[in-house]
Design an enzyme around this catalytic site. Structure first.
Site, PDB file in Angstrom:
ATOM      1  N   ASP A  33      12.438  63.496 105.111  1.00 17.31           N
ATOM      2  CA  ASP A  33      13.219  62.272 105.317  1.00 17.31           C
ATOM      3  C   ASP A  33      14.650  62.435 104.798  1.00 17.31           C
ATOM      4  O   ASP A  33      14.891  63.184 103.848  1.00 17.31           O
ATOM      5  CB  ASP A  33      12.505  61.124 104.584  1.00 17.31           C
ATOM      6  CG  ASP A  33      12.985  59.767 105.062  1.00 17.31           C
ATOM      7  OD1 ASP A  33      13.720  59.694 106.070  1.00 17.31           O
ATOM      8  OD2 ASP A  33      12.623  58.769 104.417  1.00 17.31           O
ATOM      9  N   ASN A  35      17.578  62.881 106.879  1.00 17.04           N
ATOM     10  CA  ASN A  35      18.542  63.622 107.710  1.00 17.04           C
ATOM     11  C   ASN A  35      19.737  62.736 108.076  1.00 17.04           C
ATOM     12  O   ASN A  35      20.893  63.184 108.039  1.00 17.04           O
ATOM     13  CB  ASN A  35      17.889  64.091 109.015  1.00 17.04           C
ATOM     14  CG  ASN A  35      16.832  65.148 108.787  1.00 17.04           C
ATOM     15  OD1 ASN A  35      16.698  65.660 107.684  1.00 17.04           O
ATOM     16  ND2 ASN A  35      16.085  65.475 109.825  1.00 17.04           N
ATOM     17  N   HIS A  50      19.814  66.215 111.616  1.00 12.34           N
ATOM     18  CA  HIS A  50      18.583  66.819 112.142  1.00 12.34           C
ATOM     19  C   HIS A  50      18.763  68.331 112.320  1.00 12.34           C
ATOM     20  O   HIS A  50      17.867  69.118 112.035  1.00 12.34           O
ATOM     21  CB  HIS A  50      18.198  66.174 113.470  1.00 12.34           C
ATOM     22  CG  HIS A  50      17.859  64.717 113.353  1.00 12.34           C
ATOM     23  ND1 HIS A  50      17.059  64.227 112.343  1.00 12.34           N
ATOM     24  CD2 HIS A  50      18.216  63.631 114.096  1.00 12.34           C
ATOM     25  CE1 HIS A  50      16.924  62.914 112.474  1.00 12.34           C
ATOM     26  NE2 HIS A  50      17.626  62.527 113.525  1.00 12.34           N
ATOM     27  N   LEU A 144       0.555  82.332 106.761  1.00 11.52           N
ATOM     28  CA  LEU A 144       0.818  80.898 106.562  1.00 11.52           C
ATOM     29  C   LEU A 144       0.417  80.165 107.826  1.00 11.52           C
ATOM     30  O   LEU A 144       0.680  80.634 108.928  1.00 11.52           O
ATOM     31  CB  LEU A 144       2.312  80.648 106.307  1.00 11.52           C
ATOM     32  CG  LEU A 144       2.728  79.174 106.175  1.00 11.52           C
ATOM     33  CD1 LEU A 144       2.213  78.580 104.857  1.00 11.52           C
ATOM     34  CD2 LEU A 144       4.248  79.000 106.248  1.00 11.52           C
ATOM     35  N   LEU A 208       3.943  56.552 102.447  1.00  9.71           N
ATOM     36  CA  LEU A 208       3.346  57.585 103.308  1.00  9.71           C
ATOM     37  C   LEU A 208       3.763  57.449 104.774  1.00  9.71           C
ATOM     38  O   LEU A 208       3.645  58.415 105.535  1.00  9.71           O
ATOM     39  CB  LEU A 208       1.817  57.549 103.212  1.00  9.71           C
ATOM     40  CG  LEU A 208       1.221  58.137 101.930  1.00  9.71           C
ATOM     41  CD1 LEU A 208      -0.299  57.986 101.937  1.00  9.71           C
ATOM     42  CD2 LEU A 208       1.591  59.614 101.756  1.00  9.71           C
TER      43      LEU A 208
END
Ligand code: FPP
Length: 253
Positions: A33, A35, A50, A144, A208
């Site tokens: 969060d 940007n 972004h 990963l 959340l």
């Protein structure tokens, strides 16, 4: 689809019971969060935020394996993000396409396996083809697991799971009273992933926002004031360190 006999998120005992409380997080979710505010602070258009956010994605993907993280789930586009102006939605989708096109070779070389969660039904056919291609190409990688949440919302995901159970009940394959939390877990988009250990949210917001709400039942939450484009490997290391000193009791003593 085959489901694990005992889905991971239904096993809150995992680390506590095995005496591994001090181990690092295996599965980390990030709400990327800030940007827009990052760009505004620099008098730049929101889309510049972004674009810089993609750089931060590169940094955390590179840093995660060395911190012992096995799965990294990034909230790239929520089911509510369609409410944004059309040009911003288009730009975000374009960034994602560009990221997949330009990074896939390097991600593959670095042993990253890509997966996606969310409702694909609203995504364009060219994005869907890219997602499929990225999944297939990296399916054998193990260093990963990078999970990108796209058109994702927890309430939507849980609703889809409940609908699937309702179908099984209606067809007589399941008894209503036999439905357990594990049945819901097994029908979520994350069914085959390990339990979520840590959720990080940047930019000072502390909620959340419909991200992995079922999966976060026993996750630790770390909030940082940094805007997402400023987040890097060191920020991730600090969040993992904060996780390491938390005592996880899973409702026990
Ligand atoms: C929240 O910032 C961020 C988003 C809605 C998009 C996140 C997307 C990226 C970082 C780029 C693409 C991702 C990948 C995986 C390549 P905001 O716009 O809500 O910021 P604000 O709250 O300051 O306005």
């Amino acid at each position: 689809m085959t489901s694990p006999a005992v889905p991971p998120a239904a096993r809150p005992e995992t680390r506590a019971a095995s005496g591994q409380e001090s181990a690092g997080p295996r599965h980390v979710g990030i709400i990327m969060d800030g940007n827009g505010r990052w760009a505004k602070a620099r008098r730049l258009p929101r889309i510049a935020g972004h674009k810089s956010g993609v750089e931060a994605v590169r940094k955390v993907v590179e840093a995660a394996p060395d911190l012992g993280i096995e799965v990294l789930t990034l909230y790239a586009f929520s089911s509510e993000n369609w409410k944004r102006p059309e040009d911003e939605v288009g730009y975000l989708m374009g960034l994602l396409k560009q990221y997949l096109l330009s990074e896939i070779a390097e991600l593959d070389r670095n042993g990253v396996r890509l997966s996606f969660i969310g409702d694909y039904s609203r995504l364009s056919p060219d994005i869907l083809a890219l997602l499929e291609g990225a999944k297939t190409r990296t399916a054998g990688n193990t260093r990963l697991r990078l999970v990108i949440a796209l058109n994702y919302g927890s309430q939507d995901e849980i609703t889809r799971a409940v609908r699937s159970i309702a179908h099984d009940v209606a067809a007589g394959r399941m008894a209503p009273d036999a439905v357990t939390p594990a049945d819901i877990t097994a029908r979520l988009d994350t069914a085959e992933l390990p339990q979520l250990d840590l959720v990080i949210r940047t930019s000072g917001e502390q909620r959340l926002s419909n991200f992995l709400m079922w999966q976060a039942a026993y996750a630790e939450l770390v909030f940082t004031e940094q805007y997402w484009p400023d987040f890097d490997g060191e920020s991730l290391r600090r969040a993992v360190e904060a996780f390491g000193v938390r005592e996880r009791r899973y409702g026990g003593l």
